[in-house]
Motif scaffolding. Structure first.
Motif, PDB file in Angstrom:
ATOM      1  N   THR A   1       0.828  -1.206   0.000  1.00  0.00           N
ATOM      2  CA  THR A   1       0.000   0.000   0.000  1.00  0.00           C
ATOM      3  C   THR A   1       0.860   1.251   0.000  1.00  0.00           C
ATOM      4  OG1 THR A   1      -1.673  -1.216   1.270  1.00  0.00           O
ATOM      5  CG2 THR A   1      -1.923   1.154   1.152  1.00  0.00           C
TER       6      THR A   1
ATOM      7  N   LEU B   1      -7.722   6.098 -15.353  1.00  0.00           N
ATOM      8  CA  LEU B   1      -7.254   6.613 -14.061  1.00  0.00           C
ATOM      9  C   LEU B   1      -7.575   8.095 -13.905  1.00  0.00           C
ATOM     10  CD1 LEU B   1      -3.759   4.836 -13.745  1.00  0.00           C
ATOM     11  CD2 LEU B   1      -5.934   4.162 -12.707  1.00  0.00           C
TER      12      LEU B   1
ATOM     13  N   ASN C   1      -6.957   7.529   0.468  1.00  0.00           N
ATOM     14  CA  ASN C   1      -7.439   6.198   0.829  1.00  0.00           C
ATOM     15  C   ASN C   1      -6.286   5.280   1.214  1.00  0.00           C
ATOM     16  OD1 ASN C   1     -10.094   6.931   0.337  1.00  0.00           O
ATOM     17  ND2 ASN C   1     -10.075   6.209  -1.779  1.00  0.00           N
ATOM     18  N   ALA C   2      -5.168   5.396   0.491  1.00  0.00           N
ATOM     19  CA  ALA C   2      -3.998   4.584   0.817  1.00  0.00           C
ATOM     20  C   ALA C   2      -3.467   4.940   2.205  1.00  0.00           C
ATOM     21  CB  ALA C   2      -2.914   4.790  -0.237  1.00  0.00           C
TER      22      ALA C   2
ATOM     23  N   ASN D   1      -7.562  11.436  -4.190  1.00  0.00           N
ATOM     24  CA  ASN D   1      -8.440  10.591  -3.368  1.00  0.00           C
ATOM     25  C   ASN D   1      -7.818   9.225  -3.128  1.00  0.00           C
ATOM     26  OD1 ASN D   1     -10.413  12.577  -3.208  1.00  0.00           O
ATOM     27  ND2 ASN D   1     -11.503  11.858  -5.018  1.00  0.00           N
ATOM     28  N   ALA D   2      -7.142   8.684  -4.155  1.00  0.00           N
ATOM     29  CA  ALA D   2      -6.485   7.383  -3.998  1.00  0.00           C
ATOM     30  C   ALA D   2      -5.366   7.469  -2.963  1.00  0.00           C
ATOM     31  CB  ALA D   2      -5.935   6.913  -5.337  1.00  0.00           C
ATOM     32  N   THR D   3      -4.639   8.578  -2.973  1.00  0.00           N
ATOM     33  CA  THR D   3      -3.564   8.764  -1.997  1.00  0.00           C
ATOM     34  C   THR D   3      -4.118   8.839  -0.577  1.00  0.00           C
ATOM     35  OG1 THR D   3      -2.221   9.943  -3.643  1.00  0.00           O
ATOM     36  CG2 THR D   3      -1.638  10.257  -1.331  1.00  0.00           C
TER      37      THR D   3
ATOM     38  N   THR E   1       0.476   6.949  -6.704  1.00  0.00           N
ATOM     39  CA  THR E   1      -0.681   7.839  -6.858  1.00  0.00           C
ATOM     40  C   THR E   1      -0.316   9.280  -6.509  1.00  0.00           C
ATOM     41  OG1 THR E   1      -1.436   7.273  -4.607  1.00  0.00           O
ATOM     42  CG2 THR E   1      -2.353   6.001  -6.433  1.00  0.00           C
TER      43      THR E   1
ATOM     44  N   THR F   1       1.960   1.792  -3.532  1.00  0.00           N
ATOM     45  CA  THR F   1       0.845   2.334  -4.311  1.00  0.00           C
ATOM     46  C   THR F   1       0.646   3.810  -4.006  1.00  0.00           C
ATOM     47  OG1 THR F   1      -0.261   0.175  -4.309  1.00  0.00           O
ATOM     48  CG2 THR F   1      -1.618   2.096  -4.811  1.00  0.00           C
ATOM     49  N   LYS F   2       0.766   4.188  -2.760  1.00  0.00           N
ATOM     50  CA  LYS F   2       0.594   5.575  -2.360  1.00  0.00           C
ATOM     51  C   LYS F   2       1.640   6.473  -3.022  1.00  0.00           C
ATOM     52  CE  LYS F   2       0.738   8.617   1.685  1.00  0.00           C
ATOM     53  NZ  LYS F   2       0.879   8.700   3.165  1.00  0.00           N
TER      54      LYS F   2
ATOM     55  N   ALA G   1      -8.748  12.292  -8.731  1.00  0.00           N
ATOM     56  CA  ALA G   1      -8.833  10.848  -8.524  1.00  0.00           C
ATOM     57  C   ALA G   1      -7.591  10.318  -7.819  1.00  0.00           C
ATOM     58  CB  ALA G   1      -9.030  10.136  -9.859  1.00  0.00           C
ATOM     59  N   MET G   2      -6.425  10.777  -8.265  1.00  0.00           N
ATOM     60  CA  MET G   2      -5.182  10.318  -7.636  1.00  0.00           C
ATOM     61  C   MET G   2      -5.033  10.888  -6.226  1.00  0.00           C
ATOM     62  SD  MET G   2      -3.809   8.177  -9.694  1.00  0.00           S
ATOM     63  CE  MET G   2      -5.535   7.705  -9.997  1.00  0.00           C
TER      64      MET G   2
END
Length: 286
Positions: free
Chosen positions: A15, A88, A251-252, A247-249, A22, A18-19, A244-245
């Motif tokens: 994770t 993405l 969430n990570a 928000n993904a960051t 993103t 991934t962070k 979007a990225m």
């Protein structure tokens, strides 16, 4: 217990990786958004000047007639859809494609009643999955598209209306408001609405005639509006991707915090169990 802790630790590491990705994509999209906005602003003076000249002719007492200004019975419609090549980007592509597809299903009984022109790989693939081959397509646009990149497609769509192949040409794209808000819209491009060409203050003398000038300017004006929509679409794409990225960051980050808490609890439970086993063994020896 040890096996479970190793799995949690691997999840945390995955994770975190991934962070990092993103976060980097968010920063890149932010930089590209700034350039896209600047390009959209820079194109406005040219569009405004053509509009001014066209307005001065089109509002000339109603004596000027041109096919691109005349409404006719709608038998066949063309849709020019602006999407991106990559995903993405949150709902950027899905929203605009859903809107145009619902409109097509509501207004048309068969594919014979419409054609689609598509900018972007996502839009092309979407229609092909539904058995619709675009009349023309442009893919692989750069992050800073030039007018020459879409000129052929724009000219083809406009000529289709001029020749009578289409009775209406609609422009479908994401209208940019800010990095968070991009709204999918369907705007009638042709026939041009004469009401937007009223109130012209500039006065010109035309050679050889106003009609001949319109023959050149009106197609150029329509093509320029299409190009402006492409630039606005690019700004919307980068805004949507940045959001979007981002928000993904976030969430990570939340996932890492939750996994870390779970790992610490498991580690504490393992230590407690080891202490209990040591104390139990010592008591048994007594």
């Amino acid at each position: 217990m040890a096996k479970g802790m190793r799995e949690i630790k691997r999840s945390i590491k995955s994770t975190q990786n991934t962070k990092q990705i993103t976060k980097a994509m968010e920063m890149v999209a932010s930089a590209k958004l700034k350039r896209a906005q600047e390009a959209a602003v820079a194109s406005r003076p040219y569009t405004d000047k053509i509009r001014e000249v066209v307005a001065s002719i089109a509002s000339g007492g109603g004596a000027i007639k041109h096919p691109m200004l005349q409404s006719r019975e709608i038998k066949r419609t063309a849709y020019l859809v602006v999407t991106s090549d990559r995903g993405l980007a949150g709902g950027y592509n899905a929203n605009v494609l859903r809107k145009v597809w619902l409109t097509i299903q509501e207004k048309h009984k068969s594919p014979a009643e419409y054609d689609v022109f598509v900018i972007g790989r996502k839009g092309r693939d979407y229609f092909k999955r539904r058995g619709i081959t675009p009349a023309d397509e442009v893919t692989g646009l750069s992050d800073s598209p030039k007018f020459a990149d879409i000129k052929s497609l724009a000219a083809s769509a406009v000529k289709g209306f001029e020749s009578g192949k289409y009775d209406e040409l609609n422009l479908v794209y994401n209208q940019f408001y800010n990095a968070i808000t991009q709204v999918p819209v369907i705007k009638q491009l042709l026939p041009l609405d004469q009401s937007q060409f009223t109130g012209a203050k500039a006065s010109y003398e035309y050679e050889p005639s106003p009609e001949k000038v319109l023959d050149v300017l009106l197609p150029k004006y329509a093509e320029t509006v299409i190009y402006s929509a492409v630039l606005e679409g690019k700004a919307s794409e980068f805004g949507a991707r940045m959001t979007a990225m981002g928000n993904a960051t976030k969430n990570a980050t939340k996932m890492i915090a939750g996994l870390t808490l779970t790992y610490n609890r498991a580690r504490q439970a393992a230590i407690t169990q080891e202490i209990a086993e040591i104390v139990g063994g010592a008591n048994a020896q007594q």
